[in-house]
Design a protein around this motif. Structure first.
Motif, PDB file in Angstrom:
ATOM      1  N   ILE A  80       0.866  -1.176   0.000  1.00  0.00           N
ATOM      2  CA  ILE A  80       0.000   0.000   0.000  1.00  0.00           C
ATOM      3  C   ILE A  80       0.905   1.229   0.000  1.00  0.00           C
ATOM      4  N   SER A  81       0.601   2.173  -0.890  1.00  0.00           N
ATOM      5  CA  SER A  81       1.402   3.391  -0.912  1.00  0.00           C
ATOM      6  C   SER A  81       0.511   4.583  -1.182  1.00  0.00           C
ATOM      7  N   ALA A  82       1.051   5.742  -0.864  1.00  0.00           N
ATOM      8  CA  ALA A  82       0.379   6.980  -1.233  1.00  0.00           C
ATOM      9  C   ALA A  82       0.582   7.180  -2.730  1.00  0.00           C
ATOM     10  N   LEU A  83      -0.293   7.930  -3.347  1.00  0.00           N
ATOM     11  CA  LEU A  83      -0.125   8.252  -4.756  1.00  0.00           C
ATOM     12  C   LEU A  83       1.219   8.942  -4.964  1.00  0.00           C
ATOM     13  N   GLY A  84       1.840   8.710  -6.102  1.00  0.00           N
ATOM     14  CA  GLY A  84       3.094   9.377  -6.400  1.00  0.00           C
ATOM     15  C   GLY A  84       4.325   8.674  -5.855  1.00  0.00           C
ATOM     16  N   GLN A  85       4.180   7.435  -5.397  1.00  0.00           N
ATOM     17  CA  GLN A  85       5.333   6.682  -4.896  1.00  0.00           C
ATOM     18  C   GLN A  85       5.689   5.552  -5.863  1.00  0.00           C
ATOM     19  N   GLY A  86       5.699   5.867  -7.146  1.00  0.00           N
ATOM     20  CA  GLY A  86       5.938   4.856  -8.173  1.00  0.00           C
ATOM     21  C   GLY A  86       7.226   4.072  -7.996  1.00  0.00           C
ATOM     22  N   ALA A  87       8.318   4.768  -7.640  1.00  0.00           N
ATOM     23  CA  ALA A  87       9.610   4.093  -7.478  1.00  0.00           C
ATOM     24  C   ALA A  87       9.559   3.082  -6.340  1.00  0.00           C
ATOM     25  N   ARG A  98       3.064  -9.147  -4.440  1.00  0.00           N
ATOM     26  CA  ARG A  98       2.242  -9.717  -5.504  1.00  0.00           C
ATOM     27  C   ARG A  98       1.239  -8.738  -6.084  1.00  0.00           C
ATOM     28  N   HIS A  99       0.986  -7.641  -5.364  1.00  0.00           N
ATOM     29  CA  HIS A  99      -0.015  -6.678  -5.813  1.00  0.00           C
ATOM     30  C   HIS A  99       0.215  -5.390  -5.043  1.00  0.00           C
ATOM     31  N   TYR A 100      -0.429  -4.313  -5.453  1.00  0.00           N
ATOM     32  CA  TYR A 100      -0.362  -3.075  -4.685  1.00  0.00           C
ATOM     33  C   TYR A 100      -1.648  -2.284  -4.890  1.00  0.00           C
ATOM     34  N   ILE A 101      -1.936  -1.445  -3.907  1.00  0.00           N
ATOM     35  CA  ILE A 101      -3.048  -0.491  -4.003  1.00  0.00           C
ATOM     36  C   ILE A 101      -2.538   0.843  -3.482  1.00  0.00           C
ATOM     37  N   THR A 102      -3.253   1.913  -3.835  1.00  0.00           N
ATOM     38  CA  THR A 102      -2.833   3.237  -3.387  1.00  0.00           C
ATOM     39  C   THR A 102      -3.886   3.852  -2.463  1.00  0.00           C
TER      40      THR A 102
END
Length: 120
Positions: A80-87, A98-102
């Motif tokens: 899970i990450s905040a938007l804008g943490q692509g790297a 295996r997956h991610y959500i924002t």
């Protein structure tokens, strides 16, 4: 229905995610407040999957992900990450997530991602 461990240092995020997961009849078996706590709870509870915030104190989510996979290479971990943490997301996926959500959470997208992860 899955047994899910939520690891996030934000009580607001944990509560929101727990509400979404329980609305789909999933069982939240535990909540971790940082990467160290998350690893301990994973080893004790052996959940079907883990939701893991990337940015946390003590051990971040990527470090904890690596620790969990070191104990159980088949573990299902969704970052899970905040938007804008692509790297950071890319690093997590390359480390075995295996997956991610924002954040902020969109309930439909969360449940869709959980269903995909559990069907793997």
């Amino acid at each position: 229905m899955a047994r899910i461990l939520i690891v996030d240092d934000s009580i607001v995020s944990r509560t929101n995610l727990k509400t979404i997961l329980q609305s789909a009849q999933h069982e939240v078996v535990g909540e971790g407040v940082n990467g160290e706590d998350g690893l301990e709870k994973f080893l004790a509870l052996r959940p079907d999957m883990v939701t893991m915030d990337i940015t946390m104190p003590k051990r971040n989510g990527i470090e904890c992900l690596k620790d969990i996979l070191g104990h159980d290479p088949e573990a299902r971990v969704m970052m899970i990450s905040a938007l804008g943490q692509g790297a950071k997301i890319l690093e997590a996926v390359n480390s075995g997530a295996r997956h991610y959500i924002t954040k902020p959470y969109e309930p439909d997208k969360v449940l869709e991602a959980v269903a995909e992860l559990l069907s793997e």
